[in-house]
Design a protein around this motif. Structure first.
Motif, PDB file in Angstrom:
ATOM      1  N   ILE A 169       4.882   9.327   4.645  1.00 23.32           N
ATOM      2  CA  ILE A 169       5.941   9.058   3.664  1.00 23.32           C
ATOM      3  C   ILE A 169       5.951  10.113   2.560  1.00 23.32           C
ATOM      4  CG2 ILE A 169       5.990   6.580   4.090  1.00 23.32           C
ATOM      5  CD1 ILE A 169       4.246   6.222   1.553  1.00 23.32           C
ATOM      6  N   ASP A 170       5.232  11.174   2.811  1.00 22.54           N
ATOM      7  CA  ASP A 170       5.114  12.249   1.832  1.00 22.54           C
ATOM      8  C   ASP A 170       6.474  12.861   1.496  1.00 22.54           C
ATOM      9  OD1 ASP A 170       3.292  13.632   0.268  1.00 22.54           O
ATOM     10  OD2 ASP A 170       3.364  15.372   1.595  1.00 22.54           O
TER      11      ASP A 170
ATOM     12  N   LEU B  74       0.829  -1.214   0.000  1.00 20.21           N
ATOM     13  CA  LEU B  74       0.000   0.000   0.000  1.00 20.21           C
ATOM     14  C   LEU B  74       0.865   1.268   0.000  1.00 20.21           C
ATOM     15  CD1 LEU B  74      -2.675  -1.232   2.571  1.00 20.21           C
ATOM     16  CD2 LEU B  74      -3.127  -0.630   0.175  1.00 20.21           C
ATOM     17  N   MET B  75       1.918   1.269   0.793  1.00 20.75           N
ATOM     18  CA  MET B  75       2.789   2.446   0.861  1.00 20.75           C
ATOM     19  C   MET B  75       3.520   2.658  -0.470  1.00 20.75           C
ATOM     20  SD  MET B  75       4.378   1.762   4.667  1.00 20.75           S
ATOM     21  CE  MET B  75       5.235   3.303   4.952  1.00 20.75           C
ATOM     22  N   HIS B  76       4.024   1.555  -1.029  1.00 22.18           N
ATOM     23  CA  HIS B  76       4.798   1.610  -2.274  1.00 22.18           C
ATOM     24  C   HIS B  76       3.984   2.223  -3.413  1.00 22.18           C
ATOM     25  CE1 HIS B  76       7.731   0.058  -5.245  1.00 22.18           C
ATOM     26  NE2 HIS B  76       6.688  -0.252  -5.999  1.00 22.18           N
TER      27      HIS B  76
ATOM     28  N   ALA C 254       1.198   9.034  -6.095  1.00 22.82           N
ATOM     29  CA  ALA C 254       1.148  10.406  -5.592  1.00 22.82           C
ATOM     30  C   ALA C 254       2.346  11.230  -6.031  1.00 22.82           C
ATOM     31  CB  ALA C 254       1.069  10.388  -4.056  1.00 22.82           C
ATOM     32  N   LYS C 255       3.525  10.582  -6.113  1.00 25.73           N
ATOM     33  CA  LYS C 255       4.759  11.342  -6.269  1.00 25.73           C
ATOM     34  C   LYS C 255       5.487  11.086  -7.589  1.00 25.73           C
ATOM     35  CE  LYS C 255       6.506  12.777  -2.642  1.00 25.73           C
ATOM     36  NZ  LYS C 255       6.486  14.066  -1.939  1.00 25.73           N
ATOM     37  N   ALA C 256       5.149  10.019  -8.294  1.00 22.33           N
ATOM     38  CA  ALA C 256       5.924   9.659  -9.483  1.00 22.33           C
ATOM     39  C   ALA C 256       5.047   9.391 -10.704  1.00 22.33           C
ATOM     40  CB  ALA C 256       6.817   8.446  -9.183  1.00 22.33           C
ATOM     41  N   GLU C 257       3.814   9.889 -10.659  1.00 21.47           N
ATOM     42  CA  GLU C 257       2.916   9.824 -11.810  1.00 21.47           C
ATOM     43  C   GLU C 257       2.672   8.421 -12.340  1.00 21.47           C
ATOM     44  OE1 GLU C 257       3.989  12.726 -14.773  1.00 21.47           O
ATOM     45  OE2 GLU C 257       4.249  14.285 -13.253  1.00 21.47           O
TER      46      GLU C 257
END
Ligand SMILES: [Zn+2]
Length: 194
Positions: free
Chosen positions: A114-115, A60-62, A68-71
């Motif tokens: 982890i933002d 889930l985190m991955h 969210a961060k790498a499109e």
């Protein structure tokens, strides 16, 4: 057919990770406990944020981070057994909705804390193996710490944090190795440095 549930911050309380050293696998559990005890006895402030992480939580985190961060395209995330999450949000007509999908992933990365990470949390890692600890470490003035060999070590140089190179050598002798793949994962220590 399995009923899927949309992504969002409600997932973050599920498959909880641990911040207890007791949840680690032996013998790393004993190594990490001894190192943290030496740090605290020396007057350092140690705050442990993560130890063992279930693989479902890592998944889930991955993927939340990558969306969210790498499109990463939410429609192309592989499924994981036992985690009935739907990453791509849709309209009532079944049309893919990009913004709500990305917003839900962003809410997850914030809730996971982890933002600010520069890299995606790994799918399998020393955390899922029970052989890693994330901790913030800080102290004031010189640090006088007991080494794994029973000697007294004085650390005078800065920084007075877990990024201190002399502290890394102390940790290594305890079997607790600072993350060795660049400065992107500051709180991370493990049995191998990975
Ligand atoms: Zn870590």
């Amino acid at each position: 057919m399995v009923k899927l549930e949309l992504s969002g911050p409600q997932w973050v309380t599920r498959f909880p990770g641990s911040a207890s050293l007791k949840e680690l696998s032996a013998p790393f559990r004993d190594y990490a406990s001894a190192f943290v005890e030496a740090l605290r006895s020396a007057g350092a402030v140690v705050t442990i944020s993560a130890t063992f992480r279930p693989i479902e939580r890592a998944y889930l985190m991955h993927w939340a981070w990558l969306i969210a961060k790498a499109e990463k395209d939410p429609r192309k995330v592989p499924a994981m057994g036992g985690v009935n999450i739907q990453w791509d949000h849709q309209s009532e007509d079944g049309e893919y909705l990009h913004l709500p999908s990305v917003d839900a992933a962003k809410a997850m990365t914030r809730a996971y804390g982890i933002d600010g990470l520069g890299i995606a949390p790994a799918l399998t890692s020393r955390h899922t193996a029970g052989r890693a600890v994330d901790m913030s470490i800080r102290w004031n003035g010189p640090l006088t710490i007991q080494s794994a060999e029973g000697n007294t070590v004085h650390i005078l140089r800065e920084p007075r944090t877990g990024m201190n190179l002399e502290l890394h050598r102390v940790g290594e002798a305890y079997g607790v190795i600072k993350y060795n793949r660049g400065g992107d994962d500051k709180p991370h220590w493990s049995d191998t440095g990975a």
